[in-house]
Write a protein that holds these residues in place. Structure first.
Motif, PDB file in Angstrom:
ATOM      1  N   PRO A 164       7.924 -15.985   2.902  1.00 14.60           N
ATOM      2  CA  PRO A 164       7.396 -15.587   1.590  1.00 14.60           C
ATOM      3  C   PRO A 164       8.407 -14.734   0.813  1.00 14.60           C
ATOM      4  CG  PRO A 164       5.837 -15.122   3.375  1.00 14.60           C
ATOM      5  CD  PRO A 164       7.136 -15.489   4.012  1.00 14.60           C
ATOM      6  N   SER A 165       8.686 -15.118  -0.409  1.00 15.71           N
ATOM      7  CA  SER A 165       9.583 -14.363  -1.272  1.00 15.71           C
ATOM      8  C   SER A 165       9.403 -14.836  -2.699  1.00 15.71           C
ATOM      9  CB  SER A 165      11.041 -14.545  -0.835  1.00 15.71           C
ATOM     10  OG  SER A 165      11.495 -15.842  -1.154  1.00 15.71           O
ATOM     11  N   GLU A 166      10.061 -14.160  -3.616  1.00 20.10           N
ATOM     12  CA  GLU A 166      10.029 -14.519  -5.028  1.00 20.10           C
ATOM     13  C   GLU A 166      11.258 -15.345  -5.412  1.00 20.10           C
ATOM     14  OE1 GLU A 166       7.504 -13.991  -7.020  1.00 20.10           O
ATOM     15  OE2 GLU A 166       6.428 -13.034  -5.372  1.00 20.10           O
ATOM     16  N   GLU A 167      12.012 -15.827  -4.414  1.00 21.32           N
ATOM     17  CA  GLU A 167      13.228 -16.571  -4.711  1.00 21.32           C
ATOM     18  C   GLU A 167      12.902 -17.969  -5.244  1.00 21.32           C
ATOM     19  OE1 GLU A 167      15.697 -16.638  -1.273  1.00 21.32           O
ATOM     20  OE2 GLU A 167      16.134 -14.480  -1.352  1.00 21.32           O
ATOM     21  N   ARG A 168      13.753 -18.460  -6.140  1.00 21.16           N
ATOM     22  CA  ARG A 168      13.614 -19.802  -6.692  1.00 21.16           C
ATOM     23  C   ARG A 168      14.996 -20.452  -6.664  1.00 21.16           C
ATOM     24  NH1 ARG A 168      12.696 -20.155 -11.801  1.00 21.16           N
ATOM     25  NH2 ARG A 168      11.597 -22.128 -11.757  1.00 21.16           N
ATOM     26  N   TRP A 169      15.187 -21.386  -5.738  1.00 17.16           N
ATOM     27  CA  TRP A 169      16.452 -22.102  -5.612  1.00 17.16           C
ATOM     28  C   TRP A 169      16.264 -23.503  -6.185  1.00 17.16           C
ATOM     29  CZ3 TRP A 169      20.874 -19.794  -3.808  1.00 17.16           C
ATOM     30  CH2 TRP A 169      20.717 -18.540  -3.207  1.00 17.16           C
ATOM     31  N   LEU A 170      16.975 -23.795  -7.274  1.00 21.65           N
ATOM     32  CA  LEU A 170      16.824 -25.072  -7.962  1.00 21.65           C
ATOM     33  C   LEU A 170      18.178 -25.752  -8.106  1.00 21.65           C
ATOM     34  CD1 LEU A 170      14.467 -24.032 -10.918  1.00 21.65           C
ATOM     35  CD2 LEU A 170      13.800 -25.027  -8.742  1.00 21.65           C
ATOM     36  N   GLY A 171      18.136 -27.091  -8.065  1.00 23.59           N
ATOM     37  CA  GLY A 171      19.321 -27.856  -8.415  1.00 23.59           C
ATOM     38  C   GLY A 171      19.541 -27.770  -9.919  1.00 23.59           C
ATOM     39  N   VAL A 172      20.779 -28.036 -10.343  1.00 14.95           N
ATOM     40  CA  VAL A 172      21.092 -27.868 -11.763  1.00 14.95           C
ATOM     41  C   VAL A 172      20.299 -28.835 -12.633  1.00 14.95           C
ATOM     42  CG1 VAL A 172      23.091 -29.417 -11.631  1.00 14.95           C
ATOM     43  CG2 VAL A 172      22.970 -27.691 -13.443  1.00 14.95           C
ATOM     44  N   VAL A 173      20.051 -30.071 -12.169  1.00 19.06           N
ATOM     45  CA  VAL A 173      19.267 -31.030 -12.948  1.00 19.06           C
ATOM     46  C   VAL A 173      17.824 -30.556 -13.074  1.00 19.06           C
ATOM     47  CG1 VAL A 173      18.380 -33.386 -13.030  1.00 19.06           C
ATOM     48  CG2 VAL A 173      20.758 -32.965 -12.359  1.00 19.06           C
ATOM     49  N   ASN A 174      17.272 -30.092 -11.943  1.00 18.19           N
ATOM     50  CA  ASN A 174      15.902 -29.581 -11.958  1.00 18.19           C
ATOM     51  C   ASN A 174      15.784 -28.399 -12.913  1.00 18.19           C
ATOM     52  OD1 ASN A 174      13.286 -28.883 -11.412  1.00 18.19           O
ATOM     53  ND2 ASN A 174      13.547 -28.663  -9.205  1.00 18.19           N
ATOM     54  N   PHE A 175      16.766 -27.490 -12.881  1.00 17.19           N
ATOM     55  CA  PHE A 175      16.750 -26.331 -13.773  1.00 17.19           C
ATOM     56  C   PHE A 175      16.830 -26.768 -15.231  1.00 17.19           C
ATOM     57  CE2 PHE A 175      18.844 -23.003 -16.243  1.00 17.19           C
ATOM     58  CZ  PHE A 175      18.101 -21.886 -15.889  1.00 17.19           C
ATOM     59  N   ALA A 176      17.710 -27.727 -15.521  1.00 16.29           N
ATOM     60  CA  ALA A 176      17.884 -28.180 -16.905  1.00 16.29           C
ATOM     61  C   ALA A 176      16.599 -28.804 -17.445  1.00 16.29           C
ATOM     62  CB  ALA A 176      19.034 -29.184 -16.988  1.00 16.29           C
ATOM     63  N   GLU A 177      15.899 -29.567 -16.612  1.00  8.17           N
ATOM     64  CA  GLU A 177      14.706 -30.276 -17.081  1.00  8.17           C
ATOM     65  C   GLU A 177      13.464 -29.383 -17.093  1.00  8.17           C
ATOM     66  OE1 GLU A 177      15.826 -34.900 -16.034  1.00  8.17           O
ATOM     67  OE2 GLU A 177      14.487 -33.834 -14.662  1.00  8.17           O
ATOM     68  N   SER A 178      13.293 -28.566 -16.045  1.00 10.87           N
ATOM     69  CA  SER A 178      12.059 -27.774 -15.947  1.00 10.87           C
ATOM     70  C   SER A 178      12.128 -26.466 -16.712  1.00 10.87           C
ATOM     71  CB  SER A 178      11.742 -27.489 -14.472  1.00 10.87           C
ATOM     72  OG  SER A 178      12.754 -26.688 -13.891  1.00 10.87           O
ATOM     73  N   GLU A 179      13.315 -25.861 -16.785  1.00  9.41           N
ATOM     74  CA  GLU A 179      13.440 -24.562 -17.433  1.00  9.41           C
ATOM     75  C   GLU A 179      13.922 -24.653 -18.875  1.00  9.41           C
ATOM     76  OE1 GLU A 179      12.393 -21.834 -15.794  1.00  9.41           O
ATOM     77  OE2 GLU A 179      11.856 -23.240 -14.199  1.00  9.41           O
ATOM     78  N   LEU A 180      14.773 -25.639 -19.173  1.00 12.13           N
ATOM     79  CA  LEU A 180      15.355 -25.740 -20.511  1.00 12.13           C
ATOM     80  C   LEU A 180      14.815 -26.909 -21.313  1.00 12.13           C
ATOM     81  CD1 LEU A 180      19.105 -24.942 -19.669  1.00 12.13           C
ATOM     82  CD2 LEU A 180      17.270 -23.362 -20.270  1.00 12.13           C
ATOM     83  N   GLY A 181      14.001 -27.757 -20.670  1.00  8.71           N
ATOM     84  CA  GLY A 181      13.418 -28.884 -21.395  1.00  8.71           C
ATOM     85  C   GLY A 181      14.414 -29.988 -21.721  1.00  8.71           C
ATOM     86  N   LYS A 182      15.538 -30.045 -20.986  1.00  8.74           N
ATOM     87  CA  LYS A 182      16.535 -31.083 -21.232  1.00  8.74           C
ATOM     88  C   LYS A 182      16.142 -32.374 -20.522  1.00  8.74           C
ATOM     89  CE  LYS A 182      19.564 -28.329 -23.338  1.00  8.74           C
ATOM     90  NZ  LYS A 182      19.960 -28.495 -24.760  1.00  8.74           N
ATOM     91  N   LYS A 183      16.557 -33.498 -21.071  1.00  8.16           N
ATOM     92  CA  LYS A 183      16.406 -34.798 -20.421  1.00  8.16           C
ATOM     93  C   LYS A 183      17.790 -35.228 -19.943  1.00  8.16           C
ATOM     94  CE  LYS A 183      12.010 -35.157 -21.261  1.00  8.16           C
ATOM     95  NZ  LYS A 183      11.032 -35.051 -20.161  1.00  8.16           N
ATOM     96  N   VAL A 184      17.980 -35.185 -18.642  1.00  5.83           N
ATOM     97  CA  VAL A 184      19.293 -35.520 -18.087  1.00  5.83           C
ATOM     98  C   VAL A 184      19.289 -37.001 -17.713  1.00  5.83           C
ATOM     99  CG1 VAL A 184      21.047 -34.874 -16.407  1.00  5.83           C
ATOM    100  CG2 VAL A 184      19.375 -33.176 -17.170  1.00  5.83           C
ATOM    101  N   PRO A 185      20.072 -37.840 -18.403  1.00  7.42           N
ATOM    102  CA  PRO A 185      20.024 -39.290 -18.181  1.00  7.42           C
ATOM    103  C   PRO A 185      20.627 -39.702 -16.842  1.00  7.42           C
ATOM    104  CG  PRO A 185      21.755 -38.736 -19.739  1.00  7.42           C
ATOM    105  CD  PRO A 185      21.014 -37.471 -19.474  1.00  7.42           C
ATOM    106  N   LEU A 186      20.321 -40.939 -16.440  1.00  5.75           N
ATOM    107  CA  LEU A 186      20.844 -41.488 -15.186  1.00  5.75           C
ATOM    108  C   LEU A 186      22.219 -42.122 -15.368  1.00  5.75           C
ATOM    109  CD1 LEU A 186      17.611 -43.183 -13.816  1.00  5.75           C
ATOM    110  CD2 LEU A 186      18.654 -41.062 -13.033  1.00  5.75           C
ATOM    111  N   SER A 187      22.583 -42.396 -16.599  1.00  4.90           N
ATOM    112  CA  SER A 187      23.879 -43.016 -16.855  1.00  4.90           C
ATOM    113  C   SER A 187      24.424 -42.487 -18.180  1.00  4.90           C
ATOM    114  CB  SER A 187      23.740 -44.544 -16.920  1.00  4.90           C
ATOM    115  OG  SER A 187      22.832 -44.928 -17.951  1.00  4.90           O
ATOM    116  N   GLY A 188      25.692 -42.846 -18.441  1.00 16.98           N
ATOM    117  CA  GLY A 188      26.302 -42.388 -19.675  1.00 16.98           C
ATOM    118  C   GLY A 188      27.170 -41.162 -19.439  1.00 16.98           C
ATOM    119  N   ALA A 189      27.777 -40.674 -20.517  1.00 15.99           N
ATOM    120  CA  ALA A 189      28.726 -39.571 -20.390  1.00 15.99           C
ATOM    121  C   ALA A 189      28.060 -38.291 -19.885  1.00 15.99           C
ATOM    122  CB  ALA A 189      29.388 -39.313 -21.740  1.00 15.99           C
TER     123      ALA A 189
END
Length: 289
Positions: A193-218
């Motif tokens: 039990p802890s207050e730690e939150r370990w997220l991958g960068v894609v997960n952080f971008a989508e869940s915290e910043l509302g970004k849509k990270v595509p599967l292809s493209g630049a």
């Protein structure tokens, strides 16, 4: 003159004392004069000098305590504030020269331990109103993990019904990955039990910043991870095994519970999506460096 006689005078002037809802009290000019042992007409004449060019010494004392001349003049009608009553008693007890009165001095001695205001509140039976504690705003929280998984399952069933069972394979796999990682995170918190939150960068971008990270493209997912590791290596190098496209893979995770790391990730992601010339990195993302 004794303290007993002072007590008798206090009882006689009780009806000429008022206390408002905030506990601030006043005494009439007549009651103040009775307490000070002076003539009410003489006290009134002294207060009237508040608007004259030559003020009485007592009025000068009241003005030095912050009272205005017009206010002092109106006390004969509105009543004398408790702080001013204390000042008037002190003046006639110790500073009025030949007009000093033993009664005013005894009154000062009677009040000095608790103060005039507390004394007036006491004899009038005033009780401080109970203030209701302010309600603290509710902090938004996520539903329990079981409820979130149940909602996810219902959503998958609804999508399957709407598509006639032809759910996009990638979308279906995303649902499965999300559910698996959600359970894994839940189990990890139960064990440690802890207050730690370990997220991958894609997960952080989508869940915290509302970004849509595509599967292809630049600006696809792989490029984003490489961008962060290349230009922001100080944010961390911890790896955990997570579900990615149905396969357990080691991915970089970041301590998003730490404000410095979260701010660094946010800056890195914003810079990544703002970069206009990522297309030539599509074949070799490691050429970022």
């Amino acid at each position: 003159m004794s303290q007993i006689e002072i007590a008798q005078i206090i009882d006689q002037i009780k009806q000429e004392i008022t206390v408002d809802s905030n506990g601030q009290s006043k005494a009439s000019l007549r009651a103040t004069a009775r307490l000070a042992g002076v003539d009410a007409a003489g006290l009134f004449r002294s207060l009237k000098t508040a608007v004259d060019n030559s003020r009485s010494k007592m009025v000068e004392k009241l003005v030095c305590k912050g009272f205005g001349g017009v206010d002092i003049l109106g006390w004969s009608q509105s009543g004398i504030p408790d702080i001013a009553v204390a000042a008037i008693l002190h003046y006639y007890g110790y500073e009025a020269g030949k007009r000093c009165s033993l009664q005013a001095r005894l009154a000062c001695e009677a009040f000095e331990s608790i103060g005039v205001r507390a004394w007036m509140q006491d004899i009038m039976g005033w009780i401080k109103p109970v203030t209701q504690p302010q309600e603290q705003p509710l902090t938004p929280t996520l539903p329990p993990v079981e409820q979130r998984l149940h909602t996810l399952v219902l959503a998958m069933k609804t999508l399957a019904e709407l598509t006639g069972g032809r759910l996009n394979p990638y979308m279906e796999q995303q649902f499965k990955d999300y559910a698996g990682n959600l359970l894994a995170e839940h189990n990890r918190k139960l064990l440690t039990p802890s207050e730690e939150r370990w997220l991958g960068v894609v997960n952080f971008a989508e869940s915290e910043l509302g970004k849509k990270v595509p599967l292809s493209g630049a600006h696809y997912r792989g490029h984003l991870g490489t961008w962060v590791r290349t230009f922001y290596p100080h944010l961390g190098d911890r790896q955990e095994t997570r579900l990615v496209n149905g396969v357990q893979q080691p991915i970089y995770v970041y301590a998003c519970h730490e404000p410095v790391v979260a701010a660094g990730l946010t800056k890195a992601i914003e810079e990544f999506f703002a970069h206009p010339n990522l297309s030539h990195y599509s074949k070799n993302p490691y050429s970022f460096s």
